[in-house]
Design an enzyme around this catalytic site. Structure first.
Site, PDB file in Angstrom:
ATOM      1  N   CYS A 161       0.822  -1.211   0.000  1.00 21.57           N
ATOM      2  CA  CYS A 161       0.000   0.000   0.000  1.00 21.57           C
ATOM      3  C   CYS A 161       0.853   1.257   0.000  1.00 21.57           C
ATOM      4  O   CYS A 161       0.504   2.265  -0.623  1.00 21.57           O
ATOM      5  CB  CYS A 161      -0.933  -0.006   1.196  1.00 21.57           C
ATOM      6  SG  CYS A 161      -0.079   0.005   2.796  1.00 21.57           S
ATOM      7  N   HIS A 304      -1.955   1.439   7.190  1.00 21.74           N
ATOM      8  CA  HIS A 304      -2.318   1.374   5.775  1.00 21.74           C
ATOM      9  C   HIS A 304      -2.075   2.713   5.093  1.00 21.74           C
ATOM     10  O   HIS A 304      -2.476   3.762   5.603  1.00 21.74           O
ATOM     11  CB  HIS A 304      -3.789   0.972   5.651  1.00 21.74           C
ATOM     12  CG  HIS A 304      -4.229   0.683   4.257  1.00 21.74           C
ATOM     13  ND1 HIS A 304      -3.499  -0.091   3.369  1.00 21.74           N
ATOM     14  CD2 HIS A 304      -5.348   1.053   3.571  1.00 21.74           C
ATOM     15  CE1 HIS A 304      -4.139  -0.176   2.220  1.00 21.74           C
ATOM     16  NE2 HIS A 304      -5.264   0.511   2.316  1.00 21.74           N
ATOM     17  N   ASN A 331      -8.243   4.199  -2.340  1.00 22.59           N
ATOM     18  CA  ASN A 331      -7.600   3.007  -1.810  1.00 22.59           C
ATOM     19  C   ASN A 331      -6.953   2.231  -2.955  1.00 22.59           C
ATOM     20  O   ASN A 331      -7.072   2.608  -4.127  1.00 22.59           O
ATOM     21  CB  ASN A 331      -8.631   2.145  -1.076  1.00 22.59           C
ATOM     22  CG  ASN A 331      -8.005   1.165  -0.114  1.00 22.59           C
ATOM     23  OD1 ASN A 331      -6.792   1.160   0.100  1.00 22.59           O
ATOM     24  ND2 ASN A 331      -8.818   0.310   0.474  1.00 22.59           N
TER      25      ASN A 331
END
Length: 367
Positions: A161, A304, A331
């Site tokens: 990520c 994240h 995302n």
């Protein structure tokens, strides 16, 4: 203040009693894979049939009967977790997602990836961004509407990520300075970047094993820049570094960390482009849509990396009994997750640690 607090407490009690009393037949809306139909998901009844529906919707297959039974048990626990999240976060919709057959530890390891820096801002120390004028900011703002955000990407079962957050910020900065939108290579970072936090040598960029966006900026400044996605495509696993300096499309000049102030974050977002941010993804495992405004979400467990692309002014929060402004977050779990790959999170009080790890990058076109 006392009356408002009492009202919030009463609301929480009512919601809790409703969940406990109806856990056997509570319905949580589940958006199916095509994001066009909505199916009821009956919690606690016909669990195996719901599990088979989940397998069909998300293309899941298990090689042995033992693995099937194991995943079914995890699925049942995650359905209850979704009910708990719905109670704690009723302004959003929580339910079955592509992650419903994963334990919390598996989910964190495979689908998050920000290195653990003990709750600090973490990463290579960049200059703190100067204070920006906050008067006159638009009530609502979205870089997608201006063409400054690439399509939603998918990191797959790889803790990369941090790489997607980094490239998203660089893509946005390049767009702001040139008016051109390029999709940049996450795989270059996964394969080649091994930069470490000077304050914690254990916090190094490590491909699918996690990393930090600020470390990645430092690597890019030293390496000479980023290739485009098309010249160095994503594979979802770490391989040998194939970086070619002759193919660099965007160079990183410097980066800054944004002060822990939501008005400053908003001002930097508007004036400088999408921002790399870290957050606690605990509610994202069950998130389907709406504005997430959980009553409790740890600010310290930031795990994240995502991309802040905009904000809205009015998202109603049942628990907080008012309209709350919210962040619009890109995302890297594909378009089938959340709202076509996006997450909306309440602004205010650093919910889920969203203010704690925010950075901006400056770029130039490769000569």
């Amino acid at each position: 203040m006392v009356a408002k607090a009492l009202a919030q407490l009463i609301t929480c009690i009512i919601l809790f009693c409703h969940v406990v009393a109806s856990v056997e037949d509570l319905t949580i809306r589940q958006v199916t894979a095509d994001n066009r139909r909505i199916r009821p998901n009956l919690l606690g009844t016909h669990t195996e049939s719901k599990f088979r529906l989940f397998m069909s919707d998300y293309g899941k297959n298990y090689s042995t009967r033992e693995e099937y039974i194991h995943r079914l048990g995890i699925f049942a626990k995650n359905v209850l977790k979704a009910a708990e999240h719905q109670m704690m976060d009723p302004s959003a919709v929580h339910g079955v997602t592509q992650f419903s057959d994963l334990t919390e530890e598996e989910f964190k390891r495979m689908y998050t990836g920000v290195a653990d820096v003990g709750g600090s801002r973490g990463g290579t120390v960049g200059a703190e961004a100067p204070m920006v004028e906050v008067d006159g900011l638009p009530e609502d703002f979205d870089w997608r509407e201006k063409g400054g955000v690439t399509e939603v990407k998918n990191q797959g079962a790889c803790g990369s990520c941090w790489a997607f957050s980094t490239t998203g910020a660089a893509e946005g900065a390049h767009f702001v300075s040139t008016g051109k939108l390029l999709s940049l290579s996450e795989q270059q970072l996964v394969d080649c970047d091994q930069a470490c936090d000077p304050k914690d040598k254990k916090a190094c960029d490590n491909g699918c094993g996690g990393g930090l966006m600020t470390n990645a900026y430092e690597y890019l400044m030293e390496a000479g820049g980023l290739e485009e996605e098309r010249s160095y495509p994503y594979t979802g696993k770490r391989g040998h570094c194939k970086f070619d300096p002759e193919k660099v499309a965007v160079r990183v000049l410097n980066f800054t960390t944004i002060p822990l102030d939501e008005n400053q974050i908003a001002a930097n977002l508007v004036r400088h482009g999408p921002l790399a941010v870290g957050l606690n993804a605990v509610f994202m495992q069950t998130y389907i849509g709406g504005v997430s405004c959980p009553l409790i979400c740890s600010k310290r467990n930031v795990n994240h990396g995502v991309l802040l692309v905009g904000y809205g002014s009015k998202g109603f929060s049942i628990l907080r009994l008012s309209n709350k402004p919210y962040w619009i977050i890109k995302n890297s779990w594909g378009k089938k997750w959340g709202e076509n790959g996006y997450y909306k999170l309440c602004r205010g009080h650093d919910i889920c640690g969203i203010n704690s790890m925010v950075s901006a990058v400056a770029t130039q076109v490769s000569s």
